[in-house]
Write a protein that holds these residues in place. Sequence first.
Motif, PDB file in Angstrom:
ATOM      1  N   PRO A  41     -56.848  25.176   3.403  1.00 15.34           N
ATOM      2  CA  PRO A  41     -58.244  24.724   3.361  1.00 15.34           C
ATOM      3  C   PRO A  41     -59.148  25.672   2.581  1.00 15.34           C
ATOM      4  N   SER A  42     -60.198  25.107   2.042  1.00 17.47           N
ATOM      5  CA  SER A  42     -61.244  25.926   1.437  1.00 17.47           C
ATOM      6  C   SER A  42     -62.305  26.133   2.501  1.00 17.47           C
ATOM      7  N   TYR A  93     -59.433  26.070  -8.302  1.00 14.56           N
ATOM      8  CA  TYR A  93     -58.398  25.589  -7.378  1.00 14.56           C
ATOM      9  C   TYR A  93     -57.112  25.239  -8.130  1.00 14.56           C
ATOM     10  N   TRP A 110     -56.712  14.583  -3.968  1.00 15.97           N
ATOM     11  CA  TRP A 110     -56.146  15.435  -5.008  1.00 15.97           C
ATOM     12  C   TRP A 110     -55.176  14.695  -5.925  1.00 15.97           C
TER      13      TRP A 110
HETATM   14  N1  GLU Z   1     -58.142  23.904  -0.957  1.00 15.01           N
HETATM   15  C1  GLU Z   1     -57.778  22.534  -1.097  1.00 15.01           C
HETATM   16  C2  GLU Z   1     -58.563  21.724  -0.072  1.00 15.01           C
HETATM   17  O1  GLU Z   1     -59.220  22.288   0.764  1.00 15.01           O
HETATM   18  C3  GLU Z   1     -56.296  22.391  -0.838  1.00 15.01           C
HETATM   19  C4  GLU Z   1     -55.634  21.229  -1.480  1.00 15.01           C
HETATM   20  C5  GLU Z   1     -54.122  21.439  -1.455  1.00 15.01           C
HETATM   21  O2  GLU Z   1     -53.574  21.380  -0.352  1.00 15.01           O
HETATM   22  O3  GLU Z   1     -53.547  21.686  -2.486  1.00 15.01           O
HETATM   23  O4  GLU Z   1     -58.583  20.522  -0.124  1.00 15.01           O
END
Ligand code: GLU
Length: 512
Positions: free
Chosen positions: A11-12, A215, A237
Amino acid sequence: MSEKVRVRFAPSPTGFQHIGGLRTALYNYLFAQKEDGVFILRIEDTDQKRFVAGAVENTIAFLENFGMAPQEGPKFQKDFVNDLLSEKYPGIVHHGSFAPYIQSEGLASYQETALRLVQENKAYYCFCTAERLAILHDEQSKEKRAPKYDRLCKNLSALEIKERKEKGEAAVVRFAIPGNRSAIKARDLIHDEVIFQAETLDDFIILKSDGYPTYHLAHIVDDHRMEISHVLRAVEWLPSLPKHILLYEALGWPLPFIGHLPTILGSDGKKKLSKRDGDVSIEYFEKAGYLREALINFVALLGWNPGKGSTKEIFSLSELVQAFDFAQIHKAGAVFDLKKLDWMNAQYLKKLSIDELYEKAIAFDLLESEFFSTVPAIKKSEAFLKKILAVEQDRLVRLSDIGIHNPFFFASTLSYDASLLHWKDNDATMTKTALVQAEKLLSGLDETIWDDAELLETKLLEAAGDKKGDFLSPLRVALTGAERSPSPAQAVWVLGKEEALLRIKNAIEKLA
Ligand code: GLU
């Protein structure tokens, strides 16, 4: 890439954990457990502008509280607390064995990778300002073209780059989309084959002017060096996947298996679940009185089912580990149905013993609630509360409901209209006779019977004979001031001898 299953929750820290984060963490965790693999927590904090204070602490606590503590990390906590990280995230309370990986702690590796791509002519420095890009995108949108970087900086000489950098001009690093690609194919664990057109892709930024990676670059560098075998993440994503594939190819690294989890839709089944549907943070659901076990179970079924004709809906975490299978993850969005969560929570509450339910209620800080703030101490005692729980358990939906539907148990005096005491058209004399009879019966009962709700029920039913309404209805109102309430026997049991008899006496006085 590792032979062993190695997955990560990444997570961010741009907010507190919500339903979507719980599902991503859970599916990764379940898969790691099932395959005897490793579940890793990685904090992707490279977007410093979007950093939310407390979000890292919230994530760590959330995983631990839900029984999904990371199974690997850079250091044991003992070192971690003494580390500079504890200065950075002072609120961290960490009971697990492992600290998370934190991207901002290792910027050099991303910078080195970006530099390598520049040296190999697969990426380039770009000095275009935000103003220039805004004008460019404006023009493109007037011409009804998708915004795309025009590669003005793609062929700058090494000398010009050096001079502009020395003058202090800010530069980002952009990845150069290879010109020789048309379609980019990928196999997604959930969406099967997906095909993207390369010409839609922009020369995207991989390293920002502050030296932080985006990212796109950071997660690939980390997934590679952490030997992540499977990536399971939100479907948001999926459109970025072609960029990631090209980056992997440019770096000469093998791709992990990648799957994009279905969207979680709001209760209307149309739009993505969001704040519009109410607060969707985990903290909110916990404060609203939902059990973690129920939340896990509910969220597991948002986009997955046990398949094979199974209609089983209640799963413990270990049962989920056994049953979990990628093949049963749906492509289509999953509707967040609050009614189903309520039903599920009620099932979990019903299964608890009274002692367990009491522990949960206390841990939930029930007694600090607005309702309990006005309740006298004697009615907050363990013994009294356990009686309330026994009476309410079968109909409880959330822990926060405890007590509030039966406020009369907690009141010191009841205020109701005497007319409520009468069963149907019965007059005051008939009502009074019934209450006097009840008073006499109850005051003569042996002490041991007072502790047994079932025996009390038998005694009252015996006394009522075939005049149940005439006898029991005034008693119910006398004890609770309400027509709708638990049965008179339960009310008598909860209140205990002294208070039950006092309430009956008061009712008789009302009729005088
Ligand atoms: N940091 C990304 C997010 O919070 C992660 C995405 C991934 O799992 O690659 O959505």
